[in-house]
Design an enzyme around this catalytic site. Sequence first.
Site, PDB file in Angstrom:
ATOM      1  N   GLU A  91       0.818  -1.200   0.000  1.00 57.16           N
ATOM      2  CA  GLU A  91       0.000   0.000   0.000  1.00 57.16           C
ATOM      3  C   GLU A  91       0.854   1.251   0.000  1.00 57.16           C
ATOM      4  O   GLU A  91       1.952   1.275   0.555  1.00 57.16           O
ATOM      5  CB  GLU A  91      -0.915   0.010   1.231  1.00 57.16           C
ATOM      6  CG  GLU A  91      -1.919  -1.113   1.168  1.00 57.16           C
ATOM      7  CD  GLU A  91      -2.945  -1.043   2.274  1.00 57.16           C
ATOM      8  OE1 GLU A  91      -3.798  -1.928   2.310  1.00 57.16           O
ATOM      9  OE2 GLU A  91      -2.888  -0.121   3.090  1.00 57.16           O
ATOM     10  N   CYS A 104       3.470   8.075   2.030  1.00 48.35           N
ATOM     11  CA  CYS A 104       3.992   6.971   2.838  1.00 48.35           C
ATOM     12  C   CYS A 104       4.212   5.785   1.903  1.00 48.35           C
ATOM     13  O   CYS A 104       3.288   5.317   1.248  1.00 48.35           O
ATOM     14  CB  CYS A 104       2.989   6.636   3.941  1.00 48.35           C
ATOM     15  SG  CYS A 104       3.561   5.311   4.993  1.00 48.35           S
ATOM     16  N   CYS A 111       6.624  -8.401   5.961  1.00 51.52           N
ATOM     17  CA  CYS A 111       7.747  -7.988   6.808  1.00 51.52           C
ATOM     18  C   CYS A 111       8.113  -9.166   7.699  1.00 51.52           C
ATOM     19  O   CYS A 111       7.244  -9.868   8.201  1.00 51.52           O
ATOM     20  CB  CYS A 111       7.375  -6.786   7.663  1.00 51.52           C
ATOM     21  SG  CYS A 111       8.767  -6.181   8.663  1.00 51.52           S
ATOM     22  N   CYS A 115       6.520  -7.436  14.584  1.00 50.44           N
ATOM     23  CA  CYS A 115       6.234  -6.616  15.770  1.00 50.44           C
ATOM     24  C   CYS A 115       4.826  -6.964  16.271  1.00 50.44           C
ATOM     25  O   CYS A 115       3.911  -7.188  15.470  1.00 50.44           O
ATOM     26  CB  CYS A 115       6.336  -5.134  15.433  1.00 50.44           C
ATOM     27  SG  CYS A 115       8.000  -4.672  14.912  1.00 50.44           S
ATOM     28  N   CYS A 118       1.554  -5.103  14.990  1.00 50.85           N
ATOM     29  CA  CYS A 118       1.532  -4.680  13.589  1.00 50.85           C
ATOM     30  C   CYS A 118       0.860  -5.732  12.706  1.00 50.85           C
ATOM     31  O   CYS A 118       1.244  -6.903  12.723  1.00 50.85           O
ATOM     32  CB  CYS A 118       2.949  -4.429  13.115  1.00 50.85           C
ATOM     33  SG  CYS A 118       3.051  -4.075  11.350  1.00 50.85           S
ATOM     34  N   GLY A 164       6.892  -3.081   5.518  1.00 51.44           N
ATOM     35  CA  GLY A 164       8.271  -3.572   5.463  1.00 51.44           C
ATOM     36  C   GLY A 164       9.257  -2.756   6.272  1.00 51.44           C
ATOM     37  O   GLY A 164       8.955  -1.673   6.767  1.00 51.44           O
ATOM     38  N   GLU A 165      10.454  -3.324   6.428  1.00 50.42           N
ATOM     39  CA  GLU A 165      11.561  -2.665   7.113  1.00 50.42           C
ATOM     40  C   GLU A 165      12.533  -2.185   6.025  1.00 50.42           C
ATOM     41  O   GLU A 165      13.234  -2.996   5.402  1.00 50.42           O
ATOM     42  CB  GLU A 165      12.242  -3.658   8.067  1.00 50.42           C
ATOM     43  CG  GLU A 165      13.623  -3.266   8.566  1.00 50.42           C
ATOM     44  CD  GLU A 165      13.722  -1.893   9.215  1.00 50.42           C
ATOM     45  OE1 GLU A 165      13.038  -1.653  10.227  1.00 50.42           O
ATOM     46  OE2 GLU A 165      14.482  -1.043   8.697  1.00 50.42           O
ATOM     47  N   SER A 196      12.094   5.149   8.219  1.00 52.70           N
ATOM     48  CA  SER A 196      11.669   4.680   9.531  1.00 52.70           C
ATOM     49  C   SER A 196      12.171   3.250   9.724  1.00 52.70           C
ATOM     50  O   SER A 196      11.904   2.382   8.894  1.00 52.70           O
ATOM     51  CB  SER A 196      10.139   4.706   9.595  1.00 52.70           C
ATOM     52  OG  SER A 196       9.708   4.123  10.799  1.00 52.70           O
ATOM     53  N   SER A 218      11.354   3.269  15.371  1.00 51.95           N
ATOM     54  CA  SER A 218      10.163   2.725  16.029  1.00 51.95           C
ATOM     55  C   SER A 218      10.586   2.197  17.394  1.00 51.95           C
ATOM     56  O   SER A 218      11.091   1.085  17.497  1.00 51.95           O
ATOM     57  CB  SER A 218       9.589   1.573  15.194  1.00 51.95           C
ATOM     58  OG  SER A 218       9.252   2.037  13.924  1.00 51.95           O
ATOM     59  N   LEU A 219      10.387   3.002  18.416  1.00 54.86           N
ATOM     60  CA  LEU A 219      10.903   2.649  19.743  1.00 54.86           C
ATOM     61  C   LEU A 219       9.888   1.784  20.507  1.00 54.86           C
ATOM     62  O   LEU A 219      10.179   0.651  20.872  1.00 54.86           O
ATOM     63  CB  LEU A 219      11.230   3.937  20.501  1.00 54.86           C
ATOM     64  CG  LEU A 219      12.115   3.792  21.722  1.00 54.86           C
ATOM     65  CD1 LEU A 219      13.430   3.126  21.395  1.00 54.86           C
ATOM     66  CD2 LEU A 219      12.363   5.162  22.357  1.00 54.86           C
ATOM     67  N   ASN A 295      -4.127   1.578  16.199  1.00 52.72           N
ATOM     68  CA  ASN A 295      -5.330   1.286  15.415  1.00 52.72           C
ATOM     69  C   ASN A 295      -5.601  -0.207  15.465  1.00 52.72           C
ATOM     70  O   ASN A 295      -4.916  -0.971  14.781  1.00 52.72           O
ATOM     71  CB  ASN A 295      -5.125   1.700  13.959  1.00 52.72           C
ATOM     72  CG  ASN A 295      -5.089   3.191  13.841  1.00 52.72           C
ATOM     73  OD1 ASN A 295      -6.091   3.864  14.059  1.00 52.72           O
ATOM     74  ND2 ASN A 295      -3.918   3.719  13.540  1.00 52.72           N
ATOM     75  N   CYS A 338      -1.527   4.524  10.549  1.00 50.49           N
ATOM     76  CA  CYS A 338      -0.313   3.748  10.774  1.00 50.49           C
ATOM     77  C   CYS A 338      -0.627   2.418  11.454  1.00 50.49           C
ATOM     78  O   CYS A 338      -1.445   2.340  12.349  1.00 50.49           O
ATOM     79  CB  CYS A 338       0.625   4.547  11.646  1.00 50.49           C
ATOM     80  SG  CYS A 338       2.191   3.726  11.855  1.00 50.49           S
TER      81      CYS A 338
HETATM   82  S1  SF4 Z   1       6.048  -2.402  12.610  1.00 52.88           S
HETATM   83 FE1  SF4 Z   1       7.346  -2.215  10.765  1.00 52.88          FE
HETATM   84  S2  SF4 Z   1       9.126  -3.527  11.237  1.00 52.88           S
HETATM   85 FE2  SF4 Z   1       7.511  -4.145  12.684  1.00 52.88          FE
HETATM   86  S3  SF4 Z   1       6.443  -5.877  11.669  1.00 52.88           S
HETATM   87 FE3  SF4 Z   1       5.344  -3.963  11.129  1.00 52.88          FE
HETATM   88  S4  SF4 Z   1       6.218  -3.333   9.147  1.00 52.88           S
HETATM   89 FE4  SF4 Z   1       7.660  -4.803  10.096  1.00 52.88          FE
END
Ligand code: SF4
Length: 361
Positions: A91, A104, A111, A115, A118, A164-165, A196, A218-219, A295, A338
């Site tokens: 997206e 964005c 990914c 996390c 996510c 993704g990272e 990010s 992303s802390l 969210n 997000c």
């Molecule tokens: S927050 Fe970012 S790094 Fe973590 S799983 Fe989601 S997309 Fe991947």
Amino acid sequence: MQQNLLDLDLAGLTAWFAEMGEKPFRAKQVFRWVHKAGEPDFEAMSDLALSLRSKLVERATVASPEVMREELSADGTRKWLLNVGTGNAVETVFIPETDRGTLCVSTQAGCALDCAFCSTGKQGFNRNLSVAEIIGQLWWANREVGKNSEGNWPITNVVMMGMGEPLLNFDNTVTALRMMLDDHAYGLSRRRVTVSTSGIVPAMDRLRDECPVALAVSLHAPNDALRDQLVPINQKYPLRELMAACQRYLEKAPRDFITFEYIMLDGVNDTLKHARELIALTRDTPCKFNLIPFNPFPQAPYQRSPADSVRRFAETLIEAGIVTTTRKVRGDDIAAACGQLAGQVQDKTKRTALRIQEVRG
Ligand code: SF4
């Protein structure tokens, strides 16, 4: 096979032109047509010799990912679901504001980092996006939204915060970043392009050396025990190493602070004790905090923190002298906020694919 010109930065395009016996200045002309003018049609590149235009028609293409679906939020946010082949979709989200337009961008299909909060992580990793698939998001969105009344493209800021990272697709991400910054292409300021990361420490050092742009981390937790659960890559690169990498990054960064993203999870990481731990953790790192209301997505194990908790958390950081903003929830009526970027993408992809098949009979 035709060469997709969106895959090549100016150096790559110049080398490809040399293989065809064409001069470097011709490559620059075409690069400007494609990226600065947004022109995909070689026949329309009026200052090129007819022989070169025919060569390009035969050997090249300008192809961004196919748009499978578009959604428009009441607040003007636009989200596109892009087909990146073999059942994968990513997206891209355009967020218009009075003084800027932010895109964005996604860098991977799925990914690997999983996390805990996510929805993308729940899909697992499919593959890295190519340069054309990354820069193609910017190329396509600019054309789709259209130039403003002053003749400028609408996108002034890019954040690599989609699916993704980015730093685990390092080479393609950096090539796309260089194209974003190139004055012969989009000419975006380094300060207005943000990568990010969840904290891939060695790649943060490489980014600093090879293409420093604004950095968001992303802390999401103030101590290793909690961050190990929420952002599992922390088990490999714990907070002490991450904070040291942030400080090294600042030596060459275009901005004099790191942005820390912090998703607010009710009762998990949003108490005043957590805020005080964060203040201690970031004492030696010039930074800003961006608090993100969570969210919820289907099967999410967390709830969004109540507005009062977010406000008290923000006030505690601000009283300690840390600039803190709370992200406005934008586009939540189209699941573009997000952490929802990839929400149900696979389901939608399948449904959309089915619809496309139905339409095509
Ligand atoms: S927050 Fe970012 S790094 Fe973590 S799983 Fe989601 S997309 Fe991947």
